[in-house]
Write a protein that holds these residues in place. Structure first.
Motif, PDB file in Angstrom:
ATOM      1  N   LYS A 283      44.024  17.946  29.885  1.00 48.54           N
ATOM      2  CA  LYS A 283      43.662  19.316  29.664  1.00 48.54           C
ATOM      3  C   LYS A 283      42.243  19.461  30.002  1.00 48.54           C
ATOM      4  O   LYS A 283      41.672  20.421  29.494  1.00 48.54           O
ATOM      5  CB  LYS A 283      43.932  19.626  28.289  1.00 48.54           C
ATOM      6  CG  LYS A 283      45.129  19.401  27.645  1.00 48.54           C
ATOM      7  CD  LYS A 283      45.386  20.002  26.254  1.00 48.54           C
ATOM      8  CE  LYS A 283      46.875  19.946  25.962  1.00 48.54           C
ATOM      9  NZ  LYS A 283      47.166  20.686  24.560  1.00 48.54           N
ATOM     10  N   ARG A 284      41.691  18.856  31.116  1.00 47.73           N
ATOM     11  CA  ARG A 284      40.297  18.760  31.479  1.00 47.73           C
ATOM     12  C   ARG A 284      40.279  19.620  32.871  1.00 47.73           C
ATOM     13  O   ARG A 284      39.960  18.781  33.991  1.00 47.73           O
ATOM     14  CB  ARG A 284      39.826  17.590  31.249  1.00 47.73           C
ATOM     15  CG  ARG A 284      39.647  16.997  29.959  1.00 47.73           C
ATOM     16  CD  ARG A 284      39.061  15.579  30.034  1.00 47.73           C
ATOM     17  NE  ARG A 284      37.500  15.674  30.499  1.00 47.73           N
ATOM     18  CZ  ARG A 284      36.917  14.634  30.400  1.00 47.73           C
ATOM     19  NH1 ARG A 284      37.473  13.480  30.160  1.00 47.73           N
ATOM     20  NH2 ARG A 284      35.634  14.591  30.697  1.00 47.73           N
ATOM     21  N   TYR A 285      40.860  20.626  33.316  1.00 49.85           N
ATOM     22  CA  TYR A 285      40.881  21.428  34.218  1.00 49.85           C
ATOM     23  C   TYR A 285      40.712  22.784  34.148  1.00 49.85           C
ATOM     24  O   TYR A 285      41.120  23.338  33.033  1.00 49.85           O
ATOM     25  CB  TYR A 285      42.142  21.109  35.035  1.00 49.85           C
ATOM     26  CG  TYR A 285      43.529  21.394  34.263  1.00 49.85           C
ATOM     27  CD1 TYR A 285      43.945  22.690  34.465  1.00 49.85           C
ATOM     28  CD2 TYR A 285      43.958  20.541  33.228  1.00 49.85           C
ATOM     29  CE1 TYR A 285      45.014  23.002  33.834  1.00 49.85           C
ATOM     30  CE2 TYR A 285      45.301  21.207  32.592  1.00 49.85           C
ATOM     31  CZ  TYR A 285      45.563  22.265  32.714  1.00 49.85           C
ATOM     32  OH  TYR A 285      46.758  22.708  32.064  1.00 49.85           O
TER      33      TYR A 285
ATOM     34  N   LEU B 205      54.527  20.746  37.749  1.00 45.55           N
ATOM     35  CA  LEU B 205      53.188  20.674  37.663  1.00 45.55           C
ATOM     36  C   LEU B 205      52.959  22.082  37.133  1.00 45.55           C
ATOM     37  O   LEU B 205      51.927  22.090  36.645  1.00 45.55           O
ATOM     38  CB  LEU B 205      52.591  20.116  38.846  1.00 45.55           C
ATOM     39  CG  LEU B 205      52.758  18.686  39.028  1.00 45.55           C
ATOM     40  CD1 LEU B 205      52.107  18.061  40.470  1.00 45.55           C
ATOM     41  CD2 LEU B 205      52.310  17.573  37.967  1.00 45.55           C
ATOM     42  N   THR B 206      53.162  23.248  38.165  1.00 41.29           N
ATOM     43  CA  THR B 206      52.844  24.429  37.630  1.00 41.29           C
ATOM     44  C   THR B 206      52.951  24.979  36.443  1.00 41.29           C
ATOM     45  O   THR B 206      52.163  25.334  35.478  1.00 41.29           O
ATOM     46  CB  THR B 206      53.476  25.563  38.567  1.00 41.29           C
ATOM     47  OG1 THR B 206      53.126  25.153  39.949  1.00 41.29           O
ATOM     48  CG2 THR B 206      53.022  26.977  38.309  1.00 41.29           C
TER      49      THR B 206
ATOM     50  N   LEU C 249      46.291  25.070  39.923  1.00 43.23           N
ATOM     51  CA  LEU C 249      47.308  25.861  40.705  1.00 43.23           C
ATOM     52  C   LEU C 249      47.097  26.082  42.139  1.00 43.23           C
ATOM     53  O   LEU C 249      48.123  25.644  42.896  1.00 43.23           O
ATOM     54  CB  LEU C 249      47.349  27.366  40.002  1.00 43.23           C
ATOM     55  CG  LEU C 249      47.922  27.398  38.697  1.00 43.23           C
ATOM     56  CD1 LEU C 249      47.997  28.716  38.069  1.00 43.23           C
ATOM     57  CD2 LEU C 249      49.270  26.558  38.356  1.00 43.23           C
ATOM     58  N   ARG C 250      45.559  26.282  42.497  1.00 37.95           N
ATOM     59  CA  ARG C 250      45.453  26.102  43.838  1.00 37.95           C
ATOM     60  C   ARG C 250      45.730  24.704  44.539  1.00 37.95           C
ATOM     61  O   ARG C 250      46.196  24.667  45.703  1.00 37.95           O
ATOM     62  CB  ARG C 250      44.027  26.663  44.253  1.00 37.95           C
ATOM     63  CG  ARG C 250      43.567  27.139  45.584  1.00 37.95           C
ATOM     64  CD  ARG C 250      42.292  27.641  45.688  1.00 37.95           C
ATOM     65  NE  ARG C 250      42.154  28.827  45.153  1.00 37.95           N
ATOM     66  CZ  ARG C 250      41.229  28.996  43.799  1.00 37.95           C
ATOM     67  NH1 ARG C 250      40.329  28.110  43.509  1.00 37.95           N
ATOM     68  NH2 ARG C 250      41.081  30.313  43.368  1.00 37.95           N
TER      69      ARG C 250
ATOM     70  N   GLU D  71      50.120  33.989  37.281  1.00 39.60           N
ATOM     71  CA  GLU D  71      49.585  32.721  36.888  1.00 39.60           C
ATOM     72  C   GLU D  71      50.062  32.184  35.612  1.00 39.60           C
ATOM     73  O   GLU D  71      50.320  31.166  35.176  1.00 39.60           O
ATOM     74  CB  GLU D  71      48.209  32.462  36.776  1.00 39.60           C
ATOM     75  CG  GLU D  71      47.511  32.465  38.423  1.00 39.60           C
ATOM     76  CD  GLU D  71      46.170  32.678  38.392  1.00 39.60           C
ATOM     77  OE1 GLU D  71      45.428  31.803  39.409  1.00 39.60           O
ATOM     78  OE2 GLU D  71      45.485  33.241  37.562  1.00 39.60           O
ATOM     79  N   TYR D  72      50.091  33.525  34.544  1.00 38.46           N
ATOM     80  CA  TYR D  72      50.178  32.853  33.182  1.00 38.46           C
ATOM     81  C   TYR D  72      50.917  33.956  32.613  1.00 38.46           C
ATOM     82  O   TYR D  72      50.460  35.070  31.829  1.00 38.46           O
ATOM     83  CB  TYR D  72      49.012  32.618  32.337  1.00 38.46           C
ATOM     84  CG  TYR D  72      49.334  31.921  30.987  1.00 38.46           C
ATOM     85  CD1 TYR D  72      49.656  30.609  31.035  1.00 38.46           C
ATOM     86  CD2 TYR D  72      49.389  32.456  29.851  1.00 38.46           C
ATOM     87  CE1 TYR D  72      49.833  30.041  30.078  1.00 38.46           C
ATOM     88  CE2 TYR D  72      49.592  31.550  28.659  1.00 38.46           C
ATOM     89  CZ  TYR D  72      49.692  30.538  28.730  1.00 38.46           C
ATOM     90  OH  TYR D  72      49.984  29.723  27.392  1.00 38.46           O
TER      91      TYR D  72
END
Length: 128
Positions: free
Chosen positions: A12-14, A40-41, A20-21, A119-120
């Motif tokens: 969770k360090r991103y 992964l997405t 996503l890019r 994205e979300y």
């Protein structure tokens, strides 16, 4: 590369947009399969931590406040569904237009959404 990305996402360090890019770039280069990209997405979206983007967000929020003050002094009425702005802080009830469609933010009260409806999607509801 898949395992490395999965490990970073799990930590969770991103920052979500950057991750996503990176996933899309590696997929386009043939370093990830379609299934790995999809996995992964979703994992990145589910594990994203908004606080990883806050420095940029604070600067953007400051700019938004300045623009709002300028609009207020000019007498301009804010648009109900303005064009989506990447990185902008959206709260529950905020509206935007993204890729020609109108959306309303449905993030939990007190939560900020900095990601697009694409994205979300969990934090957005299409309107009309």
């Amino acid at each position: 590369m898949y395992e490395i990305l999965k490990e970073v996402i799990t930590s969770k360090r991103y920052e979500l947009t950057d991750m996503l890019r990176k996933i899309d770039t590696l997929w386009a280069q043939g370093d990830l399969t379609d299934e790995q990209r999809t996995e992964l997405t979703k994992l990145a979206q589910d594990n994203a931590d908004p606080s990883m983007s806050l420095d940029f967000e604070r600067q953007l929020k400051s700019l938004e406040e300045r623009v709002a003050a300028l609009e207020k002094s000019s007498g301009a009425e804010p648009e109900e569904y303005p064009e989506y702005v990447p990185g902008k802080w959206y709260y529950n009830g905020d509206g935007c237009t993204f890729e020609g469609e109108k959306y309303k933010c449905i993030a939990p009260e007190g939560q900020v959404c900095t990601w697009s409806p694409k994205e979300y999607p969990n934090y957005w509801e299409k309107v009309e």
